[in-house]
Write a protein that holds these residues in place. Structure first.
Motif, PDB file in Angstrom:
ATOM      1  N   CYS A   1      -4.747  -2.771 -12.068  1.00 13.03           N
ATOM      2  CA  CYS A   1      -5.743  -2.518 -10.738  1.00 13.03           C
ATOM      3  C   CYS A   1      -4.813  -2.128  -9.644  1.00 13.03           C
ATOM      4  O   CYS A   1      -5.291  -1.129  -8.906  1.00 13.03           O
ATOM      5  CB  CYS A   1      -6.389  -3.903 -10.513  1.00 13.03           C
TER       6      CYS A   1
ATOM      7  N   PRO B   1      -3.580   7.095  -8.916  1.00 14.54           N
ATOM      8  CA  PRO B   1      -4.228   8.445  -9.169  1.00 14.54           C
ATOM      9  C   PRO B   1      -4.544   9.512  -7.741  1.00 14.54           C
ATOM     10  O   PRO B   1      -4.441  10.605  -8.425  1.00 14.54           O
ATOM     11  CB  PRO B   1      -5.780   7.936  -9.561  1.00 14.54           C
TER      12      PRO B   1
ATOM     13  N   LEU C   1      -0.491   1.981 -17.495  1.00 20.61           N
ATOM     14  CA  LEU C   1      -1.872   1.507 -18.082  1.00 20.61           C
ATOM     15  C   LEU C   1      -1.688   1.081 -19.540  1.00 20.61           C
ATOM     16  O   LEU C   1      -2.301  -0.085 -19.806  1.00 20.61           O
ATOM     17  CB  LEU C   1      -2.916   2.903 -17.944  1.00 20.61           C
TER      18      LEU C   1
ATOM     19  N   SER D   1       2.166   6.763 -14.720  1.00 27.26           N
ATOM     20  CA  SER D   1       0.854   6.026 -14.529  1.00 27.26           C
ATOM     21  C   SER D   1       0.422   5.740 -16.151  1.00 27.26           C
ATOM     22  O   SER D   1      -0.417   4.769 -16.200  1.00 27.26           O
ATOM     23  CB  SER D   1      -0.058   7.038 -13.805  1.00 27.26           C
TER      24      SER D   1
ATOM     25  N   SER E   1      -3.923   1.554  -9.861  1.00 31.31           N
ATOM     26  CA  SER E   1      -5.197   2.250  -9.949  1.00 31.31           C
ATOM     27  C   SER E   1      -5.359   2.569  -8.701  1.00 31.31           C
ATOM     28  O   SER E   1      -6.084   3.737  -8.444  1.00 31.31           O
ATOM     29  CB  SER E   1      -6.187   1.639 -10.860  1.00 31.31           C
TER      30      SER E   1
END
Length: 311
Positions: A70, A77, A37, A33, A73
């Motif tokens: 996006c 998470p 990002l 992750s 996300s």
């Protein structure tokens, strides 16, 4: 008779029921992750600082990175937090919102990849007319079309699920809210809706994939007439895109071009387009792209300069 809905929340089974496996997955996917990002933000920063967005290829690459950030996300998470949770729950409204966002952004990514294939076709097969065909106005219209197409697709998917009654059980054998696991839980005959889902998701995936394949067939046929140096240069820019397309479209086709059924492999397959592809995109595009690498070197040089100046 109105819709009966006793379910106010859903419970995910997650990636595994084994605590040790979940702890390992937590560390692995937390790292993935972070890479998603940082990698995609670096691409966006590089395109912006290097003023590469004036080129149609980088214009679309910038938005592909934005969609990847996006998209991951919406799913990553929650999945990572759930790996350490005893019960992995999501509210009914939260589930519908996640379903909408995942399909909206996933479909938009499919359309952006398709537009990028068309861009490569025009650049290689019609180089003299490239800037005329792919001018700023047309690029903006294409980009708007990708967002509108993704929105329309997602609204249809959610509208199909929202009308269904859920009276229990409420356990989803997945790590996020997707269409097939939800149809499986509905207290109604979902055959017709299942067919519409295949028509909606399946046709979009299949038609986009066919357009991509045709674009690359035209490119390969055209390159046969070119010099070895010209072939190598063209294939180096296309190779990265072909790699992304295979990693992304293969799993998508498996998931959505089939009747309303769920398999135990679905969760592993879904990881490819929800986590792996958004993570690999920046690496694939930067490692095979000299222009992006040059701008990144300049960015690195500037950062070192400012650090030295600060000291």
């Amino acid at each position: 008779m109105g819709k009966i809905n006793n379910v106010t929340e859903f419970v995910f089974w997650g990636l595994s029921q084994n605590l040790k496996v979940e702890k390992v997955c937590f560390m692995v996917f937390s790292f993935f992750s972070s890479v998603i990002l940082l990698g995609n933000l670096l691409i966006m920063l590089t395109v912006y600082v290097g003023k590469l967005f004036k080129s149609p290829m980088y214009f679309f690459l910038n938005y592909l990175s934005f969609v990847d950030v996006c998209y991951s996300s919406v799913i990553a998470p929650k999945m990572i937090v759930d790996l350490l949770a005893k019960t992995k729950t999501i509210s009914y409204d939260g589930c519908m919102l996640q379903l909408f966002a995942a399909h909206f952004l996933g479909c938009t990514e499919i359309f952006i990849l398709t537009v990028m294939a068309y861009d490569r076709y025009v650049a290689i097969c019609k180089p003299l007319h490239y800037m005329t065909i792919m001018d700023g106005e047309r690029c903006n219209k294409m980009l708007l079309g990708t967002w509108l197409g993704g929105f329309l697709h997602s609204i249809i998917q959610v509208a199909l699920v929202v009308q269904l009654p859920f009276c229990g059980p409420n356990e989803i054998d997945h790590y996020f809210c997707d269409i097939h696991p939800l149809l499986k839980l509905a207290c109604a005959d979902t055959y017709v809706i299942g067919v519409v889902v295949i028509a909606n998701s399946g046709i979009i995936t299949l038609v986009s994939f066919v357009i991509l394949i045709i674009s690359y067939i035209f490119i390969l046929v055209y390159l046969r007439k070119q010099s070895a140096e010209g072939r190598h240069k063209a294939l180096s820019t296309c190779g990265s895109h072909i790699a992304v397309v295979i990693i992304f479209f293969g799993p998508c086709t498996f998931m959505y071009m089939r009747p309303e059924t769920t398999f135990s492999e679905d969760k592993m397959v879904a990881l490819f387009y929800t986590i792996i592809t958004p993570m690999l995109n920046p690496m694939i595009y930067t490692l095979r792209n000299a222009e992006v690498k040059n701008v990144m070197k300049k960015l690195g040089g500037r950062w070192i300069f400012w650090e030295a100046k600060g000291k």
